[in-house]
Design a protein around this motif. Sequence first.
Motif, PDB file in Angstrom:
ATOM      1  N   UNK A  68       0.874  -1.171   0.000  1.00  0.00           N
ATOM      2  CA  UNK A  68       0.000   0.000   0.000  1.00  0.00           C
ATOM      3  C   UNK A  68       0.917   1.229   0.000  1.00  0.00           C
ATOM      4  N   UNK A  69       0.363   2.395  -0.281  1.00  0.00           N
ATOM      5  CA  UNK A  69       1.262   3.568  -0.342  1.00  0.00           C
ATOM      6  C   UNK A  69       2.082   3.747   0.937  1.00  0.00           C
ATOM      7  N   UNK A  70       1.505   3.441   2.073  1.00  0.00           N
ATOM      8  CA  UNK A  70       2.222   3.618   3.339  1.00  0.00           C
ATOM      9  C   UNK A  70       2.810   2.293   3.845  1.00  0.00           C
ATOM     10  N   UNK A  71       2.649   1.234   3.093  1.00  0.00           N
ATOM     11  CA  UNK A  71       3.126  -0.076   3.538  1.00  0.00           C
ATOM     12  C   UNK A  71       3.770  -0.789   2.361  1.00  0.00           C
ATOM     13  N   UNK A  72       5.071  -0.566   2.207  1.00  0.00           N
ATOM     14  CA  UNK A  72       5.808  -1.227   1.140  1.00  0.00           C
ATOM     15  C   UNK A  72       6.494  -2.454   1.706  1.00  0.00           C
TER      16      UNK A  72
ATOM     17  N   UNK B  30       6.976  -2.825   4.806  1.00  0.00           N
ATOM     18  CA  UNK B  30       6.394  -3.087   6.128  1.00  0.00           C
ATOM     19  C   UNK B  30       4.947  -3.521   6.003  1.00  0.00           C
TER      20      UNK B  30
ATOM     21  N   UNK C 224       3.174  -5.167   7.940  1.00  0.00           N
ATOM     22  CA  UNK C 224       2.364  -5.099   9.163  1.00  0.00           C
ATOM     23  C   UNK C 224       1.527  -3.831   9.178  1.00  0.00           C
ATOM     24  N   UNK C 225       1.869  -2.874   8.329  1.00  0.00           N
ATOM     25  CA  UNK C 225       1.133  -1.618   8.295  1.00  0.00           C
ATOM     26  C   UNK C 225       0.045  -1.572   7.230  1.00  0.00           C
TER      27      UNK C 225
ATOM     28  N   UNK D 179      -0.905  -0.380  -3.658  1.00  0.00           N
ATOM     29  CA  UNK D 179       0.095   0.281  -4.498  1.00  0.00           C
ATOM     30  C   UNK D 179       1.039  -0.753  -5.115  1.00  0.00           C
ATOM     31  N   UNK D 180       1.602  -0.407  -6.258  1.00  0.00           N
ATOM     32  CA  UNK D 180       2.596  -1.223  -6.969  1.00  0.00           C
ATOM     33  C   UNK D 180       2.017  -2.532  -7.482  1.00  0.00           C
TER      34      UNK D 180
ATOM     35  N   UNK E 158       0.101  -5.311  13.352  1.00  0.00           N
ATOM     36  CA  UNK E 158       1.108  -6.290  12.962  1.00  0.00           C
ATOM     37  C   UNK E 158       0.612  -7.256  11.909  1.00  0.00           C
TER      38      UNK E 158
ATOM     39  N   UNK F 133       1.497   3.697 -12.541  1.00  0.00           N
ATOM     40  CA  UNK F 133       2.842   4.173 -12.214  1.00  0.00           C
ATOM     41  C   UNK F 133       3.689   4.154 -13.481  1.00  0.00           C
TER      42      UNK F 133
ATOM     43  N   UNK G 223      14.348  -4.365  -6.256  1.00  0.00           N
ATOM     44  CA  UNK G 223      13.357  -3.624  -5.468  1.00  0.00           C
ATOM     45  C   UNK G 223      12.125  -4.460  -5.148  1.00  0.00           C
TER      46      UNK G 223
ATOM     47  N   UNK H  11      12.943  -6.085  -1.123  1.00  0.00           N
ATOM     48  CA  UNK H  11      14.154  -5.397  -1.572  1.00  0.00           C
ATOM     49  C   UNK H  11      15.399  -6.189  -1.189  1.00  0.00           C
TER      50      UNK H  11
END
Lengths: 618, 618
Positions: free
Chosen positions: A165-169, A171, A173-174, A203-204, A234, A266, A467, A471
């Motif tokens: 997601x945009x705020x969870x790449x 990570x 758990x987010x 995202x992605x 988590x 993208x 990536x 990564x």
Amino acid sequence: MSLLLSRRDLSFMLYDWLAVESLCERPRYADHSRETFEAALDTSEAIATDKFAPHNRKSDLNEPTFDGERVHMIPEVGEALRAFCDAGLMAAAQDYDLGGMQLPTVVDKACMAWFMAANIGTAAYPFLSIGNANLLLAHGTPAQIDAFVRPQMTGQFLGTMCLSEPQAGSSLSDVATRAVPDAAPDAAGDPLGPRYRLFGNKMWISAGEHELSENIVHLVLAKIPGPDGKPVPGVKGLSLFAVPKRIIKRDGTLGERNDVVLAGLNHKMGYRGTTNTLLNFGEGRHRPGADLGLDPAAGAIGWLVGQPGQGLAAMFHMMNEARIGVGLGATVLGYTGYLHALEYARNRPQGRLMGPAGKNAAAPQVPIVRHPDVRRMLLAQKAYVEGALGLNLYCARLVDDQHTHPDEAARAEAELLLDILTPIAKSWPSQWCLHANSLAIQVHGGYGYTRDYPVEQFYRDNRLNPIHEGTHGIQGLDLLGRKVVMQNGAALAALEARLRRDLGRAQAGEDAELQGYALQLDTRWRRLLAVTRELWDSGDPLLTLANASVYLEAFGHVVLAWVWLQQAMAVKGDDDFAQGKRQACRYFFAWELPSVDPQLDLLASLDTTTLDMQEGWF
Amino acid sequence: MSLLLSRRDLSFMLYDWLAVESLCERPRYADHSRETFEAALDTSEAIATDKFAPHNRKSDLNEPTFDGERVHMIPEVGEALRAFCDAGLMAAAQDYDLGGMQLPTVVDKACMAWFMAANIGTAAYPFLSIGNANLLLAHGTPAQIDAFVRPQMTGQFLGTMCLSEPQAGSSLSDVATRAVPDAAPDAAGDPLGPRYRLFGNKMWISAGEHELSENIVHLVLAKIPGPDGKPVPGVKGLSLFAVPKRIIKRDGTLGERNDVVLAGLNHKMGYRGTTNTLLNFGEGRHRPGADLGLDPAAGAIGWLVGQPGQGLAAMFHMMNEARIGVGLGATVLGYTGYLHALEYARNRPQGRLMGPAGKNAAAPQVPIVRHPDVRRMLLAQKAYVEGALGLNLYCARLVDDQHTHPDEAARAEAELLLDILTPIAKSWPSQWCLHANSLAIQVHGGYGYTRDYPVEQFYRDNRLNPIHEGTHGIQGLDLLGRKVVMQNGAALAALEARLRRDLGRAQAGEDAELQGYALQLDTRWRRLLAVTRELWDSGDPLLTLANASVYLEAFGHVVLAWVWLQQAMAVKGDDDFAQGKRQACRYFFAWELPSVDPQLDLLASLDTTTLDMQEGWF
């Protein structure tokens, strides 16, 4: 000769080294033989050459566009995909029951290598779909398999994996996408499984939107609210859902649009043929429900796959294969770049060789392949790409053993080996076959930097591989933080046993050169084990893991030396091919393996340079 | 804070380390002071930020096009160039007499660094022109300087260097462009010098065609036919000619088109803002002559610069500066990428740190700069780009000494040092600051791979630098085959003397850490010298030079360790900046310098792996 891959090299690896024919003794592969394997490879090479390769540059120059409603792309992508599906390759490794060919994984991957070498952007669509299907086959119910997997076996549907997601790449758990139980009375008893409405942004997501198939099956990680109505923090809170782009009606026909929409494409440096998307789930653009006899409402309708809270575990089930697949893509981009550079070097006249009396300017120019520095760059590429291909196929062979070896202990051993080799099989080609692409540009000189030659695209395409799917840094943490210590070091021990077996064979033989390699490798392996212990003896996980990326790289070079030793032992005779293999192995041991020594020194010193660096000091 | 370069770091290098203010004691720079230097840097930073940086992506997305007649490009390029010229920067380092500022080269290069960091594509136009002008100033007649140089000082004209041809890239001895003496009676007595007609094709000519200036002055390597009517083989036959795009009439006004035309633009992976051209000389598209009172005829009219057969020597005169300029471009692309990655890392929350009890998923995410592996990637970038910038400025400082040091021996020493350091100053940033750009992408994760962030463009732009102005392989041959042995090793001895002086200072000081660095560097330096001898003792130049690229890389790391030692000795105090410098130096010595050991081992073994590789074995 093909500029995609070397068929000769594939034959060597599959039959002479990895003894793939012996798999035909297993019941699952009983109908197979070298002839059927070769037929599948013939088909793959032909379709890759005729349908995938020709539009590789065109896809790069004409990336998919979004008009706000639909995604448009060049027609060649769909045509290539149809040829691929018509040849039965979507299901090549699947059960006969699913319309498959029951090809061994190792042969299937060798087939797939042709498509990735020819056109990584177009190849991504079927490969993501195959990963999606395999995950559903492992964790879905029979009804889910019928609804979501069978149509993917023919290309009628395609599939995605929706993790980030945009705020969870990195990570996961987010992850914040919510999956709310559907309130309708039948929701728990839906024939496709417990039904939810999903809300969030992903995202992605590669292949997240296109018109290449009638439907797209998204496999989505999302969180079911806990008893307090809040998502569980988590990764424990992650569950897996199948969310089709279009609702499948109870009679099996396609119905209304689900509430998952493309928010944007993208635009990447490379890999441009594959749509990469931001998807919005449950923003209310569509209000699905009617085609299932429900009240229309915002929220993407999805069905739980497996158990609640087991989403990441299910994903990890597929992670090894997905990561090895990424490694294979990186490898074959390097491989085709190498073959292009070799072709160029054989045909480009430039300069003259130094003789005892200097250079004779009146003599004709020589092909650049005769210059030592060009040979260095070609030999390095050869060592990287043939080593990486060997590792990828070795791992694919382990997948076959994991699933079909008659001996249970051997199956468990294969799984352990896959666990520890996967971070290498993913990261090493992503680093070194990308470097091979850079060398391929360098061999071409200025021409390589132009878009008139394909090598610059390989380089741009390949830069994605360190990536995605975890990564480089994540692979290092996975290897040092998890894989080498899992089950009290069982995976590391399994690898050591295999390596020792090969060292023993080399040492017991009569070839002094192989004995020398075994000695060099043995020294580094012992050191690597000692360093592993020293790192873990620090008692502080932050310190242990601080330089995990260096550990990954050193471990990778040691593993690749082992792969090269195996190839050198497997090659027979004295023809050009055999000499080339031996020379590439010589190169790896003389030029590459020693680079691990300063890396291991650094690790052994528990160096804190990066750990000590303060944010304000930058 | 600027994301182009660090002004703080520049101040440290210029004033604290390189003592640039002391140059003001020399007559040429007597009018200058730190204030005038800072004013020039202020102007450069402002114009680079306001006029160059804003269209960097736009130039990439809208590369110049050719309609068969004219080249079109976005208007921002011309506007930026005008601002640059209006500020007097074209002539910043030139004599007052030419309208210049007589800035020291080292300050001039620091100014130029801002433009290259902001927009390497647009910056290339003035920088190529400056190189062209410097060459004419060194080798041209007063009349040639008036005609061709003075208009470049204001940007009225721009200039190019035309060396390569389609069949002659690295091998300049194969240049086939012919320069035929003009048969008209006045040809030998032309006020602009002996007049010729040129016929041939030049490839990879940057800025070879555009509408940015009224005229373009091409400096062209071509061969005058010998007595037998044939071109002299080898580089001995090369002469240098000034060939304007438009004929300059006898009254100084611009006249007809010369017979040099654009045959095509090269379409590159990066560096797209700079036109890169194939130019045809003398194909007869124009028939110049009338404006000089001559019979119109095919053939590009050109005037000999310097002596016949001395063309390459004249070019080499400028080669050091051009190559250091390429290195500086590579450096600052790495530098701006680093600053962008740092900014991203400070603002991107992702994941959590490992604590003694693992990770707390309920805690907020931390900025990624706090993850050790991200710090590793940032610290590596810092070490590469600040090290490389240090080397480039050190070399620029040597150019000042070469030209203006009051002591003749010191001028000669500076020239020797430049000779040996140039291959490093060109190749090392081209390799490691490109790697820094790759790390900058990696820090950004998926975002870095998209065209929404600038780092992928820096990476693509920078990939040119190991290719042009002498490839990586050519630099290796230059260093090992020429520079370390020239004048019986005088350049190597000059470098050793400087290095020993700095080692001595470190060892004589009270800082144990600096003493430790000196010891580490001393060990590698001695080894490097020994290996140099061993390579030349082989007696077979092909064997000596076979692994010259590895030699170049090992030599480069040793030189950079020396640059870092100097910076660590020059930095004072304990503020964040000083701590950061020291930590980057620690990083270089702990993480980078030891990588030369296996390289030196390989070289010492006179390894023949690549030499032995046969073409058929690939």
